[in-house]
Design a protein around this motif. Structure first.
Motif, PDB file in Angstrom:
ATOM      1  N   HIS A   1     -34.988  69.382 -49.513  1.00  0.00           N
ATOM      2  CA  HIS A   1     -33.765  68.571 -49.580  1.00  0.00           C
ATOM      3  C   HIS A   1     -34.007  67.186 -48.990  1.00  0.00           C
ATOM      4  CE1 HIS A   1     -30.678  71.151 -51.235  1.00  0.00           C
ATOM      5  NE2 HIS A   1     -31.125  72.156 -50.489  1.00  0.00           N
ATOM      6  N   LEU A   2     -34.724  67.124 -47.870  1.00  0.00           N
ATOM      7  CA  LEU A   2     -34.997  65.823 -47.259  1.00  0.00           C
ATOM      8  C   LEU A   2     -35.821  64.933 -48.182  1.00  0.00           C
ATOM      9  CD1 LEU A   2     -35.701  66.820 -43.546  1.00  0.00           C
ATOM     10  CD2 LEU A   2     -33.782  65.473 -44.405  1.00  0.00           C
TER      11      LEU A   2
ATOM     12  N   GLU B   1     -34.399  61.557 -49.793  1.00  0.00           N
ATOM     13  CA  GLU B   1     -35.092  60.302 -49.521  1.00  0.00           C
ATOM     14  C   GLU B   1     -35.318  59.521 -50.815  1.00  0.00           C
ATOM     15  OE1 GLU B   1     -38.987  58.720 -47.056  1.00  0.00           O
ATOM     16  OE2 GLU B   1     -38.819  60.841 -47.554  1.00  0.00           O
ATOM     17  N   GLU B   2     -35.701  60.226 -51.879  1.00  0.00           N
ATOM     18  CA  GLU B   2     -35.893  59.556 -53.174  1.00  0.00           C
ATOM     19  C   GLU B   2     -34.573  58.984 -53.692  1.00  0.00           C
ATOM     20  OE1 GLU B   2     -37.587  62.527 -55.693  1.00  0.00           O
ATOM     21  OE2 GLU B   2     -39.462  62.622 -54.546  1.00  0.00           O
ATOM     22  N   ALA B   3     -33.508  59.792 -53.586  1.00  0.00           N
ATOM     23  CA  ALA B   3     -32.203  59.328 -54.055  1.00  0.00           C
ATOM     24  C   ALA B   3     -31.689  58.191 -53.186  1.00  0.00           C
ATOM     25  CB  ALA B   3     -31.211  60.487 -54.046  1.00  0.00           C
ATOM     26  N   TYR B   4     -31.989  58.224 -51.901  1.00  0.00           N
ATOM     27  CA  TYR B   4     -31.550  57.171 -50.985  1.00  0.00           C
ATOM     28  C   TYR B   4     -32.212  55.842 -51.349  1.00  0.00           C
ATOM     29  CZ  TYR B   4     -30.431  54.985 -46.464  1.00  0.00           C
ATOM     30  OH  TYR B   4     -29.957  54.160 -45.486  1.00  0.00           O
ATOM     31  N   ALA B   5     -33.486  55.904 -51.726  1.00  0.00           N
ATOM     32  CA  ALA B   5     -34.198  54.684 -52.134  1.00  0.00           C
ATOM     33  C   ALA B   5     -33.582  54.107 -53.407  1.00  0.00           C
ATOM     34  CB  ALA B   5     -35.675  54.989 -52.335  1.00  0.00           C
TER      35      ALA B   5
ATOM     36  N   TRP C   1     -23.870  56.092 -52.891  1.00  0.00           N
ATOM     37  CA  TRP C   1     -24.659  57.018 -52.071  1.00  0.00           C
ATOM     38  C   TRP C   1     -23.762  58.105 -51.479  1.00  0.00           C
ATOM     39  CZ3 TRP C   1     -28.811  59.406 -51.233  1.00  0.00           C
ATOM     40  CH2 TRP C   1     -29.106  59.996 -50.013  1.00  0.00           C
ATOM     41  N   ARG C   2     -22.579  57.705 -50.978  1.00  0.00           N
ATOM     42  CA  ARG C   2     -21.666  58.701 -50.411  1.00  0.00           C
ATOM     43  C   ARG C   2     -21.190  59.687 -51.483  1.00  0.00           C
ATOM     44  NH1 ARG C   2     -19.596  54.149 -47.747  1.00  0.00           N
ATOM     45  NH2 ARG C   2     -20.163  54.097 -45.555  1.00  0.00           N
ATOM     46  N   ARG C   3     -20.888  59.170 -52.692  1.00  0.00           N
ATOM     47  CA  ARG C   3     -20.472  60.061 -53.772  1.00  0.00           C
ATOM     48  C   ARG C   3     -21.574  61.059 -54.123  1.00  0.00           C
ATOM     49  NH1 ARG C   3     -18.455  55.440 -55.968  1.00  0.00           N
ATOM     50  NH2 ARG C   3     -20.218  55.248 -57.397  1.00  0.00           N
ATOM     51  N   LEU C   4     -22.799  60.561 -54.190  1.00  0.00           N
ATOM     52  CA  LEU C   4     -23.926  61.428 -54.519  1.00  0.00           C
ATOM     53  C   LEU C   4     -24.111  62.517 -53.452  1.00  0.00           C
ATOM     54  CD1 LEU C   4     -26.447  61.870 -56.407  1.00  0.00           C
ATOM     55  CD2 LEU C   4     -27.697  60.610 -54.679  1.00  0.00           C
ATOM     56  N   VAL C   5     -24.020  62.112 -52.186  1.00  0.00           N
ATOM     57  CA  VAL C   5     -24.222  63.069 -51.093  1.00  0.00           C
ATOM     58  C   VAL C   5     -23.102  64.104 -51.066  1.00  0.00           C
ATOM     59  CG1 VAL C   5     -24.246  63.276 -48.575  1.00  0.00           C
ATOM     60  CG2 VAL C   5     -25.632  61.552 -49.679  1.00  0.00           C
ATOM     61  N   LYS C   6     -21.864  63.674 -51.327  1.00  0.00           N
ATOM     62  CA  LYS C   6     -20.744  64.625 -51.317  1.00  0.00           C
ATOM     63  C   LYS C   6     -20.871  65.655 -52.437  1.00  0.00           C
ATOM     64  CE  LYS C   6     -17.321  61.746 -49.032  1.00  0.00           C
ATOM     65  NZ  LYS C   6     -17.592  62.228 -47.720  1.00  0.00           N
TER      66      LYS C   6
ATOM     67  N   TRP D   1     -24.440  66.226 -42.666  1.00  0.00           N
ATOM     68  CA  TRP D   1     -25.840  66.377 -42.264  1.00  0.00           C
ATOM     69  C   TRP D   1     -26.713  65.370 -43.000  1.00  0.00           C
ATOM     70  CZ3 TRP D   1     -30.083  67.721 -45.250  1.00  0.00           C
ATOM     71  CH2 TRP D   1     -31.263  67.989 -44.551  1.00  0.00           C
ATOM     72  N   ALA D   2     -26.497  65.243 -44.305  1.00  0.00           N
ATOM     73  CA  ALA D   2     -27.295  64.308 -45.117  1.00  0.00           C
ATOM     74  C   ALA D   2     -27.040  62.870 -44.681  1.00  0.00           C
ATOM     75  CB  ALA D   2     -26.972  64.493 -46.603  1.00  0.00           C
ATOM     76  N   LEU D   3     -25.790  62.538 -44.382  1.00  0.00           N
ATOM     77  CA  LEU D   3     -25.478  61.168 -43.972  1.00  0.00           C
ATOM     78  C   LEU D   3     -26.007  60.859 -42.569  1.00  0.00           C
ATOM     79  CD1 LEU D   3     -21.885  60.775 -45.434  1.00  0.00           C
ATOM     80  CD2 LEU D   3     -23.984  59.608 -46.181  1.00  0.00           C
ATOM     81  N   ARG D   4     -26.182  61.871 -41.732  1.00  0.00           N
ATOM     82  CA  ARG D   4     -26.812  61.644 -40.432  1.00  0.00           C
ATOM     83  C   ARG D   4     -28.286  61.271 -40.625  1.00  0.00           C
ATOM     84  NH1 ARG D   4     -23.904  66.146 -38.597  1.00  0.00           N
ATOM     85  NH2 ARG D   4     -25.749  67.471 -38.814  1.00  0.00           N
ATOM     86  N   HIS D   5     -28.937  61.911 -41.586  1.00  0.00           N
ATOM     87  CA  HIS D   5     -30.341  61.610 -41.840  1.00  0.00           C
ATOM     88  C   HIS D   5     -30.536  60.321 -42.643  1.00  0.00           C
ATOM     89  CE1 HIS D   5     -32.312  65.138 -40.185  1.00  0.00           C
ATOM     90  NE2 HIS D   5     -31.262  65.840 -40.581  1.00  0.00           N
ATOM     91  N   PHE D   6     -29.608  60.065 -43.557  1.00  0.00           N
ATOM     92  CA  PHE D   6     -29.708  58.868 -44.402  1.00  0.00           C
ATOM     93  C   PHE D   6     -28.337  58.192 -44.443  1.00  0.00           C
ATOM     94  CE2 PHE D   6     -32.683  62.043 -46.034  1.00  0.00           C
ATOM     95  CZ  PHE D   6     -33.863  61.335 -45.976  1.00  0.00           C
ATOM     96  N   PRO D   7     -28.035  57.353 -43.440  1.00  0.00           N
ATOM     97  CA  PRO D   7     -26.714  56.723 -43.394  1.00  0.00           C
ATOM     98  C   PRO D   7     -26.508  55.740 -44.535  1.00  0.00           C
ATOM     99  CG  PRO D   7     -28.113  55.927 -41.604  1.00  0.00           C
ATOM    100  CD  PRO D   7     -28.879  56.981 -42.334  1.00  0.00           C
ATOM    101  N   ALA D   8     -25.235  55.614 -44.918  1.00  0.00           N
ATOM    102  CA  ALA D   8     -24.893  54.720 -46.037  1.00  0.00           C
ATOM    103  C   ALA D   8     -24.996  53.267 -45.585  1.00  0.00           C
ATOM    104  CB  ALA D   8     -23.500  55.014 -46.536  1.00  0.00           C
TER     105      ALA D   8
END
Length: 161
Positions: free
Chosen positions: A81-82, A86-90, A99-104, A154-161
């Protein structure tokens, strides 16, 4: 029938005569003494604070126990998942709302199912002891054995918007 004396049974005769095999063995021991770093030093004591039990030995013959395999699956799934996050965050680096929509909408259901099974069965499978003060299971490595389920926070803690 002749009954032996106590001295013959116990064998308390003192130092016996040196035989050729025992002389060779003594010579080898004297030669090894120069190579041994423990000569003259007291040997460390190994204090056993456990009793080896038959069921633990039998379980060890079957490879990793179920909770060990499940923990490995959880760690591998989180790592996967990480990497994907990370790829999606880039890709969404300039679009915080996207990014928030994708993570939700990200699905953590598979790893959360493993985490839920771990939290339910780990104390039984690992034979965790109870802590009488807290009336809960003892901590493993100073931490609670329970794993938190993964979610958007959890995802937003690792990859903040």
């Amino acid at each position: 029938m002749k009954r032996p004396h106590a001295e013959e049974i116990l064998g308390e005769w003192g130092v016996r005569d040196v035989t050729p095999p025992s002389a060779k063995e003594r010579d080898r021991l004297v030669a090894d003494r120069d190579l041994n770093p423990l000569v003259g030093a007291p040997l460390p004591r190994r204090i056993r604070r456990f009793r080896p039990e038959a069921d633990a030995y039998v379980a060890s013959l079957g490879g990793p126990l179920p909770y060990m395999r499940r923990l490995r699956e959880i760690d591998d799934a989180i790592e996967g998942h990480l990497e994907r996050l990370e790829e999606a965050y880039a890709e969404h680096s300039g679009d915080p709302a996207g990014w928030r929509r994708l993570v939700k909408g990200w699905s953590f259901s598979e790893v959360n199912d493993l985490i839920e099974r771990h939290n339910r069965w780990y104390p039984v499978e690992a034979r965790l002891a109870m802590d009488p003060r807290s009336r809960d299971f003892v901590k493993v490595g100073g931490q609670d054995y329970r794993r938190e389920p993964l979610d958007a926070a959890w995802a937003l803690r690792h990859f903040p918007a």
